[in-house]
Design an enzyme around this catalytic site. Structure first.
Site, PDB file in Angstrom:
ATOM      1  N   LYS A   1      38.143  24.498 -10.875  1.00  0.00           N
ATOM      2  CA  LYS A   1      38.986  23.389 -10.440  1.00  0.00           C
ATOM      3  C   LYS A   1      38.188  22.141 -10.142  1.00  0.00           C
ATOM      4  O   LYS A   1      36.987  22.197  -9.883  1.00  0.00           O
ATOM      5  CB  LYS A   1      39.810  23.790  -9.220  1.00  0.00           C
ATOM      6  CG  LYS A   1      39.004  24.091  -7.981  1.00  0.00           C
ATOM      7  CD  LYS A   1      39.943  24.490  -6.831  1.00  0.00           C
ATOM      8  CE  LYS A   1      39.181  24.745  -5.552  1.00  0.00           C
ATOM      9  NZ  LYS A   1      40.005  25.292  -4.479  1.00  0.00           N
TER      10      LYS A   1
ATOM     11  N   ARG B   1      51.763  30.703   4.091  1.00  0.00           N
ATOM     12  CA  ARG B   1      50.518  31.478   4.050  1.00  0.00           C
ATOM     13  C   ARG B   1      50.210  31.944   5.458  1.00  0.00           C
ATOM     14  O   ARG B   1      50.280  31.159   6.408  1.00  0.00           O
ATOM     15  CB  ARG B   1      49.354  30.623   3.518  1.00  0.00           C
ATOM     16  CG  ARG B   1      49.555  30.257   2.068  1.00  0.00           C
ATOM     17  CD  ARG B   1      48.361  29.524   1.502  1.00  0.00           C
ATOM     18  NE  ARG B   1      48.745  28.949   0.221  1.00  0.00           N
ATOM     19  CZ  ARG B   1      47.993  28.095  -0.466  1.00  0.00           C
ATOM     20  NH1 ARG B   1      46.808  27.729   0.008  1.00  0.00           N
ATOM     21  NH2 ARG B   1      48.408  27.617  -1.617  1.00  0.00           N
TER      22      ARG B   1
ATOM     23  N   HIS C   1      47.096  23.575 -12.772  1.00  0.00           N
ATOM     24  CA  HIS C   1      47.705  23.459 -11.443  1.00  0.00           C
ATOM     25  C   HIS C   1      47.163  22.165 -10.866  1.00  0.00           C
ATOM     26  O   HIS C   1      45.964  21.945 -10.932  1.00  0.00           O
ATOM     27  CB  HIS C   1      47.252  24.569 -10.505  1.00  0.00           C
ATOM     28  CG  HIS C   1      47.395  25.955 -11.018  1.00  0.00           C
ATOM     29  ND1 HIS C   1      48.139  26.895 -10.372  1.00  0.00           N
ATOM     30  CD2 HIS C   1      46.861  26.580 -12.099  1.00  0.00           C
ATOM     31  CE1 HIS C   1      48.059  28.052 -11.022  1.00  0.00           C
ATOM     32  NE2 HIS C   1      47.289  27.886 -12.073  1.00  0.00           N
TER      33      HIS C   1
ATOM     34  N   HIS D   1      52.727  21.986 -12.266  1.00  0.00           N
ATOM     35  CA  HIS D   1      51.990  22.784 -13.244  1.00  0.00           C
ATOM     36  C   HIS D   1      52.238  22.216 -14.615  1.00  0.00           C
ATOM     37  O   HIS D   1      53.391  22.015 -15.006  1.00  0.00           O
ATOM     38  CB  HIS D   1      52.393  24.249 -13.145  1.00  0.00           C
ATOM     39  CG  HIS D   1      51.999  24.838 -11.837  1.00  0.00           C
ATOM     40  ND1 HIS D   1      52.836  24.803 -10.754  1.00  0.00           N
ATOM     41  CD2 HIS D   1      50.835  25.389 -11.414  1.00  0.00           C
ATOM     42  CE1 HIS D   1      52.207  25.331  -9.710  1.00  0.00           C
ATOM     43  NE2 HIS D   1      50.999  25.688 -10.077  1.00  0.00           N
TER      44      HIS D   1
END
Length: 662
Positions: A488, A386, A534, A408
């Site tokens: 999440k 990233r 995830h 996952h």
RNA sequence: GCCGCUGUAGCUCAGUGGUAGAGCGCACCAUUGGUAAUGGUGAGGCCGGGAGUUCAAUUCUCCCCAGCGGCACCA
């Protein structure tokens, strides 16, 4: 409350001990404190009126439960710190009249104040400002609370050039009382409460650092100059705090990483780690441990590509939502012609993966899946890149190349709850194994920038919360903090010195499988999109190892320690026996080293202790004769003579990887 | 990316307009010792990179780069 008409009525104030004091009319905290006793008057910093903290100078005109707040009380610290911020602002404006004040809240262990000024403050300015603050305390300026008319207040602050303050007042909700506090010639908009006078602050404060900060925390706004300070009830508490900072500095993983020869960073690969043998040993141990736990929880490990076509990322939604964090690579043979540019700029674009999820969907998509196959749990120690902002990089904690303990879970909607419960149990046992029994859970809901319809978000958030309830864990909400594809759970663990770190995550994603065409054949014979979870326990290996190093201050548990034992003789005459012990340790699977250096034992003990080797086996003539070793454990001042085989067995037993039952 | 500070030996840091110094570490020599520093000798530096000012720049100025502390962002 109407202070005018109640002026003639008696006021009854009930103290914490239950006694009641009656006054002829409105009375302020100072008067009450004086009435109780001169000692209390001296110690008083504020007063609690029906649970609300007030200034001592503010008149109480109705019967109330009251308590005088002194420096000993926890809430006093808030008042002291905020007063300290005001005194700092007064000092700043006296010394630098071209400065505007903005906001100055309390934070953990202190406060800051943001100032608007063409030239930012420097560390040198802090010395001068701090000196002036002590003078203001010595002046003992009376602090006076005033209620102002809103329009007048805005006009006043505009007139004196305090445009930020005027803006703050404009944004205060209508109906709020505008209060202004005066101290000497200086005044500031403030909700209060404050001390009765600047002299009460004392001298247990210190300005810590200067920094830039955006107005209202928005990077589109002007950069202000922020001064951080700390403030305590007394000198002793201040000293203790400063000591705590020093101790935290000693655990800094960057410092320990160098001292223990674990890893390094260099500018040609900023944000990417060079792991040295010792550090990578820790890494491999951690990876081995996690792999074992995942296997036991029904995960299958896979490996997916680093570099994928930008078209692929367009499809997954990352190109639109995450591109500014991605490293893009042209698919082109670079020109070797000296005069031509290396790249034409016309090539097809590839990108290094910033996340593993879309690639995992590709693996899922191979072949036809039945509802009977679900859940499918794909794990990968996925190496992601990233493009983090330069200013964000920080040792192992924030890197550009990271390896996640990622997985996952593809499941049916009716499996969300059991998968969530299963994951939370794995996560809590891993944290316990690794030395972090305490963690908090946050449910992060839809962010502004997101994909998927509001209906799908409603459903996803409801599902995740319902599943979370089944785990029995306590939780709070983190509004707007969800991932762009779904809500999440965030797991924040607490370390040895009380800091919290978000490491684990579980994200419910109904969108990505749809977008990437993942389906399974349901019981009804029709195609359905699976739900994707995830999840990560550690987050990234890099960061988690950084946290572990700081948590343990480098003194890693035996199973993680790069070198578990060093064998070293007292004199060279025992070299042979030392080598024999060393060979036996190696044969037993212990990560051992042999130190035959020509140094005194004091030196060698000190040297290996600094490297934080958990066990030093010292051997001399006596040990050789008896078949023993003298074991000195890290942190102990004493050694322990043991039969060699027993010492080795004990080390092997202690060095076993935790297995979730710890 | 934004604001500020910093960049000298492997590490921690002194220092100066006339091309550098300490401690630790490292190498070698002596020393063979009982649980947190044995002594001596020596090697080691494009003073972050580039431009400018100057007879002369590691030192002054400017521009980059990186690190550090924050902000913003975030695992």
């Amino acid at each position: 409350m109407n202070e005018q008409t109640s002026a003639h009525n008696p006021v009854n104030l009930r103290l914490p001990d239950g006694s009641v004091r009656t006054f002829d009319g409105p009375v302020d905290g100072t008067t009450l404190a004086a009435d109780i006793g001169p000692g209390l008057l001296k110690a008083a910093v504020a007063i609690k009126v029906n649970g609300e903290t007030w200034d001592l100078s503010r008149a109480i005109s109705a019967d109330s439960d009251v308590a005088i707040v002194t420096k000993k009380d926890a809430e006093a610290l808030d008042i002291l710190r905020h007063d300290c911020a005001h005194i700092m602002a007064e000092a700043v404006q006296e010394l630098f009249p071209d400065t505007q004040v903005t906001i100055g809240p309390n934070i953990t262990d202190g406060f800051f104040y943001d100032f608007a000024r063409d030239k930012p403050f420097t560390e040198d300015d802090l010395i001068v400002i701090e000196k002036r603050m002590h003078e203001i305390v010595a002046r003992d300026e009376q602090i006076i609370r005033e209620e102002w008319d809103r329009t007048d207040a805005i006009a006043y602050f505009k007139k004196i050039g305090e445009l930020y303050k005027a803006e703050i007042i404009e944004d205060l909700p209508q109906g709020d009382t505008i209060t202004v506090y005066r101290q000497g010639d200086w005044l500031d908009l403030c909700r209060g409460p404050h001390l009765p006078s600047t002299g009460k602050l004392g001298d247990a404060f210190k300005l810590m650092k200067v920094a830039g900060a955006y107005w209202r925390g928005d990077s589109k706004n002007a950069m202000l100059t922020r001064i951080y300070g700390t403030c305590w009830a007394d000198k002793k508490a201040l000293k203790a705090y400063l000591h705590r900072l020093e101790e935290a500095e000693k655990r800094d993983h960057r410092k320990l990483g160098r001292e223990m020869d674990l890893f390094h960073l260099q500018e040609e690969a900023q944000g990417s780690v060079f792991w040295h043998p010792a550090g990578y040993t820790m890494w491999l141990q951690m990876e081995k441990y996690i792999r074992a736990r995942l296997t036991e929880h029904g995960y299958q490990e896979i490996k997916t590509p680093q570099l994928l076509d930008s078209k692929f990322w367009e499809k997954s939604g990352h190109w639109a939502k995450f591109r500014e964090n991605m490293f893009v690579v042209p698919d082109e043979v670079p020109s070797t012609d000296e005069d031509a540019p290396v790249l034409s700029g016309k090539a097809k674009l590839m990108a290094l993966k910033p996340m593993n999820c879309p690639a995992h969907v590709q693996v899922f998509n191979q072949g036809t899946k039945s509802y009977r196959d679900l859940p499918i749990r794909f794990a990968e120690f996925g190496c992601c890149h990233r493009n983090e902002a330069h200013g964000a990089l920080h040792g192992l904690m924030r890197v550009r190349q990271m390896t996640q303990d990622d997985a996952h879970i593809f499941c049916r909607e009716d499996q969300i709850t059991s998968e969530t419960v299963n994951f939370c149990s794995l996560l809590s046992s891993v944290y316990r194994d690794l030395g972090f029994p305490e963690f908090k859970v946050l449910l992060a809901t839809r962010p502004d920038m997101r994909s998927g319809s509001d209906e799908s978000w409603d459903l996803a958030e409801a599902r995740l919360e319902a599943a979370l309830k089944e785990t029995g864990l306590d939780y709070d909400f983190a509004p707007g903090e969800g991932a762009f594809y779904g809500p999440k759970l965030e797991f924040h663990l607490s370390d040895a010195i009380g800091r919290t770190w978000q490491c684990g995550t579980l994200q419910l994603d109904p969108n990505t499988p749809k977008v990437l065409g993942a389906t399974y054949i349901g019981e009804d014979g029709a195609k359905h999109a699976p739900v994707m979870l995830h999840r990560a326990v550690l987050g990234t290996l890099e960061r988690f190892l950084g946290i572990m190093i700081e948590h343990y201050a480098g003194r890693m548990p035996l199973w993680l320690a790069p070198t578990q034992a060093v064998v070293t003789p007292i004199t060279s005459s025992a070299d042979g026996y030392a080598e024999e012990i060393y060979n036996r340790l190696i044969a037993a699977g212990v990560r051992a080293e042999l130190d035959l250096k020509n140094e005194k034992i004091n030196y060698k003990v000190r040297f290996h202790s600094h490297r934080k080797v958990p066990a030093i086996f010292v051997v001399g003539g006596r040990e050789e004769e008896d078949g023993t070793v003298s074991v000195r454990r890290l942190g102990s001042k004493h050694s322990n003579v043991q039969i060699a085989s027993e010492a080795i067995d004990a080390l092997v037993a202690e060095g076993r990887m935790p297995n979730g039952t710890a």
